[in-house]
Design a protein around this motif. Structure first.
Motif, PDB file in Angstrom:
ATOM      1  N   HIS A  84      -1.242  -8.795  -1.611  1.00 16.20           N
ATOM      2  CA  HIS A  84      -0.504  -8.832  -2.879  1.00 16.20           C
ATOM      3  C   HIS A  84       0.991  -8.619  -2.628  1.00 16.20           C
ATOM      4  O   HIS A  84       1.562  -7.600  -3.023  1.00 16.20           O
ATOM      5  N   PRO A  85       1.651  -9.564  -1.958  1.00 19.38           N
ATOM      6  CA  PRO A  85       3.064  -9.367  -1.590  1.00 19.38           C
ATOM      7  C   PRO A  85       4.000  -9.261  -2.784  1.00 19.38           C
ATOM      8  O   PRO A  85       5.118  -8.768  -2.632  1.00 19.38           O
ATOM      9  N   ASP A  86       3.566  -9.706  -3.949  1.00 15.29           N
ATOM     10  CA  ASP A  86       4.389  -9.582  -5.147  1.00 15.29           C
ATOM     11  C   ASP A  86       4.384  -8.172  -5.712  1.00 15.29           C
ATOM     12  O   ASP A  86       5.254  -7.811  -6.511  1.00 15.29           O
ATOM     13  N   ARG A  87       3.425  -7.355  -5.283  1.00  7.47           N
ATOM     14  CA  ARG A  87       3.291  -6.014  -5.853  1.00  7.47           C
ATOM     15  C   ARG A  87       3.474  -4.892  -4.829  1.00  7.47           C
ATOM     16  O   ARG A  87       3.762  -3.758  -5.200  1.00  7.47           O
ATOM     17  N   PHE A  88       3.269  -5.210  -3.552  1.00  2.55           N
ATOM     18  CA  PHE A  88       3.364  -4.188  -2.510  1.00  2.55           C
ATOM     19  C   PHE A  88       4.164  -4.744  -1.337  1.00  2.55           C
ATOM     20  O   PHE A  88       4.084  -5.934  -1.026  1.00  2.55           O
ATOM     21  N   SER A  89       4.922  -3.870  -0.657  1.00  3.78           N
ATOM     22  CA  SER A  89       5.638  -4.311   0.536  1.00  3.78           C
ATOM     23  C   SER A  89       5.728  -3.169   1.539  1.00  3.78           C
ATOM     24  O   SER A  89       5.783  -1.989   1.167  1.00  3.78           O
ATOM     25  N   LEU A  90       5.736  -3.545   2.825  1.00  5.48           N
ATOM     26  CA  LEU A  90       5.867  -2.586   3.917  1.00  5.48           C
ATOM     27  C   LEU A  90       6.816  -3.178   4.946  1.00  5.48           C
ATOM     28  O   LEU A  90       6.600  -4.288   5.428  1.00  5.48           O
ATOM     29  N   ALA A  91       7.869  -2.439   5.269  1.00  2.00           N
ATOM     30  CA  ALA A  91       8.842  -2.899   6.261  1.00  2.00           C
ATOM     31  C   ALA A  91       9.071  -1.779   7.268  1.00  2.00           C
ATOM     32  O   ALA A  91       8.875  -0.594   6.977  1.00  2.00           O
ATOM     33  N   ARG A  92       9.497  -2.190   8.485  1.00  2.57           N
ATOM     34  CA  ARG A  92       9.733  -1.206   9.536  1.00  2.57           C
ATOM     35  C   ARG A  92      11.039  -1.500  10.234  1.00  2.57           C
ATOM     36  O   ARG A  92      11.341  -2.644  10.564  1.00  2.57           O
ATOM     37  N   ASP A  93      11.820  -0.436  10.461  1.00  3.36           N
ATOM     38  CA  ASP A  93      13.070  -0.522  11.202  1.00  3.36           C
ATOM     39  C   ASP A  93      13.065   0.611  12.221  1.00  3.36           C
ATOM     40  O   ASP A  93      13.390   1.760  11.899  1.00  3.36           O
ATOM     41  N   GLY A  94      12.649   0.295  13.451  1.00  4.17           N
ATOM     42  CA  GLY A  94      12.513   1.342  14.469  1.00  4.17           C
ATOM     43  C   GLY A  94      11.408   2.301  14.090  1.00  4.17           C
ATOM     44  O   GLY A  94      10.274   1.890  13.814  1.00  4.17           O
ATOM     45  N   ASP A  95      11.731   3.582  14.062  1.00  4.90           N
ATOM     46  CA  ASP A  95      10.741   4.591  13.684  1.00  4.90           C
ATOM     47  C   ASP A  95      10.609   4.736  12.168  1.00  4.90           C
ATOM     48  O   ASP A  95       9.661   5.372  11.696  1.00  4.90           O
TER      49      ASP A  95
ATOM     50  N   MET B 112      -1.658   0.078   3.917  1.00  2.00           N
ATOM     51  CA  MET B 112      -0.411  -0.467   3.382  1.00  2.00           C
ATOM     52  C   MET B 112      -0.244  -1.937   3.773  1.00  2.00           C
ATOM     53  O   MET B 112       0.143  -2.773   2.953  1.00  2.00           O
ATOM     54  N   ARG B 113      -0.528  -2.248   5.033  1.00  2.00           N
ATOM     55  CA  ARG B 113      -0.430  -3.644   5.474  1.00  2.00           C
ATOM     56  C   ARG B 113      -1.413  -4.529   4.704  1.00  2.00           C
ATOM     57  O   ARG B 113      -1.075  -5.652   4.315  1.00  2.00           O
ATOM     58  N   MET B 114      -2.613  -4.049   4.507  1.00  7.19           N
ATOM     59  CA  MET B 114      -3.612  -4.824   3.777  1.00  7.19           C
ATOM     60  C   MET B 114      -3.144  -5.120   2.354  1.00  7.19           C
ATOM     61  O   MET B 114      -3.267  -6.257   1.865  1.00  7.19           O
ATOM     62  N   LEU B 115      -2.626  -4.111   1.691  1.00  7.96           N
ATOM     63  CA  LEU B 115      -2.151  -4.314   0.325  1.00  7.96           C
ATOM     64  C   LEU B 115      -0.977  -5.279   0.288  1.00  7.96           C
ATOM     65  O   LEU B 115      -0.915  -6.176  -0.573  1.00  7.96           O
ATOM     66  N   ALA B 116      -0.035  -5.107   1.210  1.00  7.74           N
ATOM     67  CA  ALA B 116       1.139  -5.978   1.237  1.00  7.74           C
ATOM     68  C   ALA B 116       0.766  -7.418   1.581  1.00  7.74           C
ATOM     69  O   ALA B 116       1.342  -8.365   1.023  1.00  7.74           O
TER      70      ALA B 116
ATOM     71  N   TRP C 265       9.833   3.615   8.449  1.00  7.38           N
ATOM     72  CA  TRP C 265       9.057   2.677   7.654  1.00  7.38           C
ATOM     73  C   TRP C 265       9.481   2.796   6.194  1.00  7.38           C
ATOM     74  O   TRP C 265       9.918   3.860   5.741  1.00  7.38           O
ATOM     75  N   HIS C 266       9.325   1.695   5.458  1.00  5.15           N
ATOM     76  CA  HIS C 266       9.639   1.712   4.040  1.00  5.15           C
ATOM     77  C   HIS C 266       8.509   1.057   3.264  1.00  5.15           C
ATOM     78  O   HIS C 266       8.154  -0.096   3.512  1.00  5.15           O
ATOM     79  N   TRP C 267       7.950   1.791   2.319  1.00  4.85           N
ATOM     80  CA  TRP C 267       6.803   1.344   1.530  1.00  4.85           C
ATOM     81  C   TRP C 267       7.190   1.261   0.055  1.00  4.85           C
ATOM     82  O   TRP C 267       7.853   2.148  -0.479  1.00  4.85           O
ATOM     83  N   ARG C 268       6.768   0.172  -0.573  1.00  2.00           N
ATOM     84  CA  ARG C 268       6.985   0.023  -2.020  1.00  2.00           C
ATOM     85  C   ARG C 268       5.679  -0.358  -2.694  1.00  2.00           C
ATOM     86  O   ARG C 268       5.005  -1.300  -2.289  1.00  2.00           O
ATOM     87  N   ASN C 269       5.320   0.415  -3.715  1.00  2.36           N
ATOM     88  CA  ASN C 269       4.168   0.112  -4.558  1.00  2.36           C
ATOM     89  C   ASN C 269       4.699  -0.206  -5.948  1.00  2.36           C
ATOM     90  O   ASN C 269       5.023   0.684  -6.730  1.00  2.36           O
TER      91      ASN C 269
END
Length: 331
Positions: A96-107, A89-93, A109-113
């Motif tokens: 290609h930050p315009d198409r994939f994102s990964l965020a973390r808030d404590g435990d 997920m980190r590699m994709l984000a 995580w939020h992933w968008r494809n």
């Protein structure tokens, strides 16, 4: 023809024969730099997203639907599955930050494809926070096949993976085998000690280190799935290619190249093995005269036992004939 006039699929194709002579070897090099070819360049990112992304993933889902056992994971690989998922997920984000994102808030995580329209929150290690096992979940979002190697007892073991685009092998058969057992059928390399040396090299990788290599064979038509399980679907075409019109060979016979990345994971200590398959028909290879000549020479020089192992004993003859008839190669 200049590189600027070539189709993009040719310019970025990972042509696997950069040197004058070919010899079976591990041909491993550090990952992360672009490799230059006679047509262009390739290879900066371990996970590649191109114009085939949606089609390849649709094909992966079709194969998984027909054969769920293309995903395998032994119970002790749970932590490595989660680490693989967040790593990819980190590699994709990052790539290609315009198409994939990964965020973390404590435990949490939020992933968008954005390519697939997937949006998922999850907690690492909590199985029911995902709709399926983590390796299967992320494996359905990358074009690469994914294998996880566990290191124990002084050896590497292929203990998990999602493989739908195998070139004449079977994850279901290989899962749980050692690295040496998996490579048992490969000719020549055992006498030369290539496989034991490769295993020692891989076991010495430190956390975060990344290496890559290429492997190649020939495939009839643009068929990604040539796994052992589906041989009845594709084996006939390989046998009969030479009985059809020679003119069809340029369109139907493909140079199949795997770009393989090997990455040491930090927390689980597993080795992430990524296999991205690229297919280019001979008629496109012939757009680059240097490639046509090199491919011709390799097919002529390849020892018979290696041709048998690669499954090209029946297709290399038609390939050589087509290259000689339709390009300017020197026989």
């Amino acid at each position: 023809m200049t590189a600027f006039a070539l189709p993009a699929r040719v310019a970025r194709f990972p042509f696997p024969f950069p040197h004058e002579t070919y010899r079976y070897s591990t041909n491993v090099e550090p990952a992360g730099t672009r490799a230059v070819t006679a047509a262009g360049s390739w290879g900066e990112d371990p996970v590649d997203v191109d114009e085939f992304y949606l089609g390849d993933l649709a094909e992966r889902d079709r194969i998984l639907g027909a054969d769920p056992d293309r995903f395998q994971a032994l119970p002790h690989m749970e932590a490595a599955q989660w680490e693989t998922m967040t790593t990819l997920m980190r590699m994709l984000a990052d790539a290609h930050p315009d198409r994939f994102s990964l965020a973390r808030d404590g435990d949490r995580w939020h992933w968008r494809n954005g390519e697939l329209g997937w949006d998922q929150s999850f907690v690492v290690g909590v199985a029911d926070s995902l709709p399926e096992p983590p390796l299967r979940y992320i494996g359905r979002q990358v074009q690469e096949d994914v294998v996880l190697l566990d290191q124990r007892e002084g050896a590497l073991w292929g203990d998990a993976g999602l493989v739908t685009f195998a070139a004449d092998w079977s994850l279901r058969f290989d899962v749980g085998m050692s690295f040496l057992q998996i490579h048992g059928p490969v000719p020549r390399v055992h006498e030369e000690g290539v496989i034991p040396r490769a295993q020692q090299f891989l076991m010495g990788l430190q956390a975060g280190q990344r290496y890559r290599r290429t492997n190649w064979t020939l495939t009839v038509d643009r068929r990604l799935d040539t796994a052992t399980e589906t041989y009845p679907d594709w084996g006939r075409d390989r046998r009969l290619l030479g009985e059809g019109p020679l003119a069809d060979v340029g369109r139907r016979l493909h140079l199949r190249v795997e770009v393989q990345h090997l990455i040491r994971l930090g927390a689980s200590n597993a080795i992430l093995f990524l296999i991205r398959t690229h297919l280019l028909p001979f008629e496109d290879v012939a757009l680059v005269p240097e490639w046509a000549q090199r491919l011709h020479d390799i097919l002529v020089e390849l020892p018979d036992d290696m041709a048998d192992y690669k499954g090209i004993a029946r297709t290399r003859g038609p390939g050589i004939d087509w290259l000689r008839a339709h390009t300017g190669v020197n026989a």
